[in-house]
Motif scaffolding. Sequence first.
Motif, short mmCIF file in Angstrom:
data_model
loop_
_atom_site.label_atom_id
_atom_site.label_comp_id
_atom_site.label_asym_id
_atom_site.label_seq_id
_atom_site.Cartn_x
_atom_site.Cartn_y
_atom_site.Cartn_z
N ARG A 47 0.83 -1.21 0.00
CA ARG A 47 0.00 0.00 0.00
C ARG A 47 0.87 1.26 0.00
N LEU A 50 2.50 1.74 -3.44
CA LEU A 50 1.54 2.30 -4.40
C LEU A 50 1.33 3.79 -4.15
N ALA A 51 1.27 4.18 -2.88
CA ALA A 51 1.09 5.60 -2.56
C ALA A 51 2.30 6.41 -3.03
N ARG A 52 3.51 5.88 -2.84
CA ARG A 52 4.71 6.59 -3.32
C ARG A 52 4.68 6.72 -4.83
N HIS A 53 4.27 5.63 -5.50
CA HIS A 53 4.21 5.65 -6.96
C HIS A 53 3.22 6.71 -7.45
N ARG A 54 2.04 6.76 -6.82
CA ARG A 54 1.04 7.76 -7.20
C ARG A 54 1.56 9.17 -6.95
N GLN A 55 2.25 9.36 -5.82
CA GLN A 55 2.78 10.68 -5.48
C GLN A 55 3.83 11.11 -6.51
N ARG A 56 4.71 10.19 -6.89
CA ARG A 56 5.73 10.53 -7.90
C ARG A 56 5.09 10.87 -9.23
N ARG A 57 4.09 10.09 -9.63
CA ARG A 57 3.40 10.37 -10.89
C ARG A 57 2.73 11.74 -10.85
N TRP A 58 2.08 12.04 -9.75
CA TRP A 58 1.38 13.31 -9.61
C TRP A 58 2.36 14.48 -9.62
N SER A 59 3.47 14.36 -8.89
CA SER A 59 4.42 15.47 -8.83
C SER A 59 5.12 15.67 -10.17
N ARG A 61 3.83 15.01 -13.10
CA ARG A 61 2.81 15.56 -14.00
C ARG A 61 2.65 17.06 -13.76
#
Length: 67
Positions: A47, A50-59, A61
Amino acid sequence: MAQVTLEENEGIESALRRFKRKVSRAGIFQDMKKHRYFETPPEKRKRKQLARHRQRRWSSRRARQSS
């Protein structure tokens, strides 16, 4: 702990609305949902990964949009 005192001549609806706002800002519901079921250490790692991955993608972008 979220706490609301009833003001003089204040309706219960407005006090309840203030209480709900305080609870949501404090993150109490998210914490309750997170602790509702036992999470094994591998599930917790997955979990968080996945949160780190989402954060990296968001930052990344957002960085592309501001350039």
